[in-house]
Every structure is written in structure tokens, then in C-alpha cells.
Write a protein that holds these residues in place. Structure first.
Motif, PDB file in Angstrom:
ATOM      1  N   UNK A 171       0.828  -1.204   0.000  1.00  0.00           N
ATOM      2  CA  UNK A 171       0.000   0.000   0.000  1.00  0.00           C
ATOM      3  C   UNK A 171       0.863   1.255   0.000  1.00  0.00           C
ATOM      4  N   UNK A 172       0.291   2.334  -0.538  1.00  0.00           N
ATOM      5  CA  UNK A 172       1.004   3.598  -0.636  1.00  0.00           C
ATOM      6  C   UNK A 172      -0.005   4.737  -0.659  1.00  0.00           C
ATOM      7  N   UNK A 173       0.482   5.934  -0.454  1.00  0.00           N
ATOM      8  CA  UNK A 173      -0.284   7.166  -0.616  1.00  0.00           C
ATOM      9  C   UNK A 173       0.411   7.992  -1.682  1.00  0.00           C
ATOM     10  N   UNK A 174      -0.341   8.882  -2.328  1.00  0.00           N
ATOM     11  CA  UNK A 174       0.282   9.767  -3.310  1.00  0.00           C
ATOM     12  C   UNK A 174      -0.510  11.060  -3.420  1.00  0.00           C
ATOM     13  N   UNK A 175       0.152  12.083  -3.911  1.00  0.00           N
ATOM     14  CA  UNK A 175      -0.485  13.359  -4.208  1.00  0.00           C
ATOM     15  C   UNK A 175       0.242  13.967  -5.395  1.00  0.00           C
ATOM     16  N   UNK A 176      -0.379  14.947  -5.987  1.00  0.00           N
ATOM     17  CA  UNK A 176       0.231  15.632  -7.116  1.00  0.00           C
ATOM     18  C   UNK A 176      -0.116  17.111  -6.985  1.00  0.00           C
ATOM     19  N   UNK A 177       0.867  17.945  -6.651  1.00  0.00           N
ATOM     20  CA  UNK A 177       0.561  19.348  -6.396  1.00  0.00           C
ATOM     21  C   UNK A 177       0.041  20.108  -7.612  1.00  0.00           C
ATOM     22  N   UNK A 178       0.410  19.687  -8.808  1.00  0.00           N
ATOM     23  CA  UNK A 178      -0.039  20.408 -10.003  1.00  0.00           C
ATOM     24  C   UNK A 178       0.139  19.523 -11.215  1.00  0.00           C
ATOM     25  N   UNK A 179      -0.730  19.547 -12.187  1.00  0.00           N
ATOM     26  CA  UNK A 179      -1.949  20.349 -12.249  1.00  0.00           C
ATOM     27  C   UNK A 179      -3.117  19.659 -11.547  1.00  0.00           C
ATOM     28  N   UNK A 180      -4.126  20.428 -11.146  1.00  0.00           N
ATOM     29  CA  UNK A 180      -5.298  19.824 -10.516  1.00  0.00           C
ATOM     30  C   UNK A 180      -5.970  18.833 -11.472  1.00  0.00           C
ATOM     31  N   UNK A 181      -6.442  17.720 -10.929  1.00  0.00           N
ATOM     32  CA  UNK A 181      -7.158  16.746 -11.753  1.00  0.00           C
ATOM     33  C   UNK A 181      -6.277  15.873 -12.614  1.00  0.00           C
ATOM     34  N   UNK A 182      -4.964  15.911 -12.418  1.00  0.00           N
ATOM     35  CA  UNK A 182      -4.050  15.066 -13.191  1.00  0.00           C
ATOM     36  C   UNK A 182      -4.363  13.594 -12.906  1.00  0.00           C
ATOM     37  N   UNK A 183      -4.108  12.724 -13.876  1.00  0.00           N
ATOM     38  CA  UNK A 183      -4.314  11.286 -13.696  1.00  0.00           C
ATOM     39  C   UNK A 183      -2.959  10.590 -13.675  1.00  0.00           C
ATOM     40  N   UNK A 187       6.337 -15.391  -6.049  1.00  0.00           N
ATOM     41  CA  UNK A 187       6.992 -15.160  -7.337  1.00  0.00           C
ATOM     42  C   UNK A 187       8.372 -14.528  -7.202  1.00  0.00           C
ATOM     43  N   UNK A 188       8.826 -14.275  -5.963  1.00  0.00           N
ATOM     44  CA  UNK A 188      10.169 -13.724  -5.763  1.00  0.00           C
ATOM     45  C   UNK A 188      10.942 -14.634  -4.816  1.00  0.00           C
ATOM     46  N   UNK A 189      12.260 -14.480  -4.811  1.00  0.00           N
ATOM     47  CA  UNK A 189      13.069 -15.371  -3.976  1.00  0.00           C
ATOM     48  C   UNK A 189      13.023 -14.942  -2.516  1.00  0.00           C
ATOM     49  N   UNK A 190      13.203 -15.897  -1.639  1.00  0.00           N
ATOM     50  CA  UNK A 190      13.266 -15.615  -0.205  1.00  0.00           C
ATOM     51  C   UNK A 190      14.519 -14.811   0.099  1.00  0.00           C
ATOM     52  N   UNK A 191      14.347 -13.809   0.950  1.00  0.00           N
ATOM     53  CA  UNK A 191      15.473 -12.966   1.333  1.00  0.00           C
ATOM     54  C   UNK A 191      15.019 -12.077   2.489  1.00  0.00           C
ATOM     55  N   UNK A 192      15.961 -11.648   3.306  1.00  0.00           N
ATOM     56  CA  UNK A 192      15.659 -10.722   4.401  1.00  0.00           C
ATOM     57  C   UNK A 192      16.011  -9.288   4.033  1.00  0.00           C
ATOM     58  N   UNK A 193      16.331  -9.037   2.745  1.00  0.00           N
ATOM     59  CA  UNK A 193      16.754  -7.699   2.330  1.00  0.00           C
ATOM     60  C   UNK A 193      15.881  -7.141   1.203  1.00  0.00           C
ATOM     61  N   UNK A 194      14.589  -7.472   1.215  1.00  0.00           N
ATOM     62  CA  UNK A 194      13.674  -6.945   0.195  1.00  0.00           C
ATOM     63  C   UNK A 194      13.314  -5.489   0.468  1.00  0.00           C
ATOM     64  N   UNK A 195      13.065  -4.746  -0.605  1.00  0.00           N
ATOM     65  CA  UNK A 195      12.458  -3.418  -0.558  1.00  0.00           C
ATOM     66  C   UNK A 195      11.513  -3.296  -1.752  1.00  0.00           C
ATOM     67  N   UNK A 196      10.489  -2.475  -1.605  1.00  0.00           N
ATOM     68  CA  UNK A 196       9.514  -2.221  -2.670  1.00  0.00           C
ATOM     69  C   UNK A 196       9.692  -0.787  -3.161  1.00  0.00           C
ATOM     70  N   UNK A 197       9.537  -0.605  -4.469  1.00  0.00           N
ATOM     71  CA  UNK A 197       9.568   0.731  -5.075  1.00  0.00           C
ATOM     72  C   UNK A 197       8.241   0.935  -5.807  1.00  0.00           C
ATOM     73  N   UNK A 198       7.499   1.986  -5.449  1.00  0.00           N
ATOM     74  CA  UNK A 198       6.242   2.318  -6.118  1.00  0.00           C
ATOM     75  C   UNK A 198       6.478   3.586  -6.930  1.00  0.00           C
ATOM     76  N   UNK A 199       6.148   3.525  -8.233  1.00  0.00           N
ATOM     77  CA  UNK A 199       6.337   4.657  -9.146  1.00  0.00           C
ATOM     78  C   UNK A 199       4.971   5.153  -9.599  1.00  0.00           C
ATOM     79  N   UNK A 200       4.747   6.462  -9.510  1.00  0.00           N
ATOM     80  CA  UNK A 200       3.545   7.103 -10.050  1.00  0.00           C
ATOM     81  C   UNK A 200       3.967   7.949 -11.238  1.00  0.00           C
ATOM     82  N   UNK A 201       3.267   7.794 -12.358  1.00  0.00           N
ATOM     83  CA  UNK A 201       3.583   8.554 -13.569  1.00  0.00           C
ATOM     84  C   UNK A 201       2.346   9.343 -13.973  1.00  0.00           C
ATOM     85  N   UNK A 202       2.483  10.670 -14.133  1.00  0.00           N
ATOM     86  CA  UNK A 202       1.321  11.473 -14.511  1.00  0.00           C
ATOM     87  C   UNK A 202       1.123  11.466 -16.021  1.00  0.00           C
TER      88      UNK A 202
END
Length: 196
Positions: A97-109, A144-159
């Protein structure tokens, strides 16, 4: 025409913007005739003010325009990964889960993509992409990924204008699924064929 990140409404304001001064046209322009000029090299997420001076055939230069209209350049979306954000142990299906915002322009997708790193550095595993606007979670099959204790997730938002913002888990988390033997099904021969 001059541009600045503050209103240009006085002569001292204009003098401060000398480095951004651009000539729109050196040919005669009739009163009421529209002129256009494209500015490039502007910073993302910045408000720019504009002002104009004119010069007649006798080289008389006008005062600074009485208004300083402004516009804002597109800004990158701001993303914040909520889960996993460090210390969790994942097995089976788990929510990202993540949160996001976009300061400009209003109503961007926006569209979203999620990448996994099993070493906490290289985000080479695409978890999913093309998630629709306003999406803030994804059910991830961690098998679907290998076992490891050093995982991180990257979430990318593209306008819709192509600017990307992203966030990465603050700390490592663990993926620890049981090792399941592969299942093999023999398709042919099925027992009644003659083979050579």
C-alpha cells in the motif's frame, strides 16, 4: 518578454529579470495582433510570472506591462510507501500500500508500477505495472520472488504528462515462503499410444 518566480510589475523587478529577457519579434506588429513565444528550460513544479515591454519604430520603450500573469509548470507526483516499509515478514499473498499526491496540475491522472528488490538496491523485478489512477494498494503474490531478508519495494507514479515520482520502502523486509516442490504433469505419452 521576461519571466521570473515573482511578479514583475515595476522597473526594478524588470531589471532583476534581465537574464531571462527574450525578444518575441523584431518585425512590425500591428495593434491587437497575437504573438507567441515558447519558453524552455523551466523547472518542474514552479510558478512563473511574465511581463512585457514594447518598442516602437522610433526606439521608444514602453513601461513594464501593468499585469504580471503567471502559470505553474507540471510537478512530479509525490509517493509514500506505507506497507511494506521495513521489518515485516511476508509469505503468500500480501498487500502493498502507498499514498500519493500531485501538487499540479489539478485533476491530473496517474498510472502506477511496482518493483521489488531482493537485495535492497536493484529493483529489477517488476511486480506489476499499468495500475489505474487513484490506486493505492496491490495484492502481491510473494511466491513469485526469492526468499530474502533484504527486500524493498519501489512504487512509481507517472502522470499523464510523463513525469514520475517514486518512493522506496524505508527499511528491508523479509520474504520467507516455504520451498514447494515443483509439480510435473506428463502430457504425452498418456499410456495408449504407439510411439517410435
Amino acid at each position: 518578454i521576461s519571466t521570473a518566480t515573482y511578479p514583475i510589475i515595476t522597473e526594478p523587478d524588470w531589471i532583476q529579470t534581465a537574464s531571462t529577457e527574450k525578444t518575441i519579434s523584431k518585425s512590425v506588429i500591428k495593434p491587437g495582433e497575437n504573438q507567441t513565444f515558447t519558453f524552455d528550460g523551466l523547472a518542474d513544479g514552479t510558478t512563473y510570472y511574465f511581463s512585457v515591454k514594447t518598442q516602437d519604430e522610433a526606439v521608444n520603450i514602453s513601461a513594464v506591462s501593468s499585469t504580471s500573469p503567471y502559470c505553474m509548470t507540471n510537478a512530479k507526483p509525490i509517493v509514500s510507501v506505507k506497507v511494506p516499509n521495513g521489518g515485516e515478514t511476508f509469505l503468500g499473498n500480501k498487500i502493498i500500500s502507498w499514498e500519493y499526491s500531485d501538487p499540479y496540475p489539478p485533476g491530473d491522472t496517474h498510472k502506477f508500477a511496482i518493483y521489488d528488490s531482493s537485495d535492497g538496491t536493484n529493483f529489477s523485478v517488476l511486480v506489476t505495472s499499468g495500475l489505474a489512477d487513484k490506486t493505492t494498494y496491490y495484492l502481491w503474490d510473494t511466491k513469485n520472488v526469492r526468499n530474502s531478508a533484504t527486500h524493498k519495494i519501489k512504487v512509481i507514479a507517472k502522470d499523464k504528462m510523463g513525469l514520475e515520482g517514486f518512493d522506496i520502502s524505508d527499511n528491508n523486509f523479509t520474504v520467507d515462503n516455504p520451498n514447494i516442490a515443483p509439480v510435473i504433469t506428463l502430457i504425452q505419452p498418456n499410456g495408449s499410444e504407439k510411439i517410435s
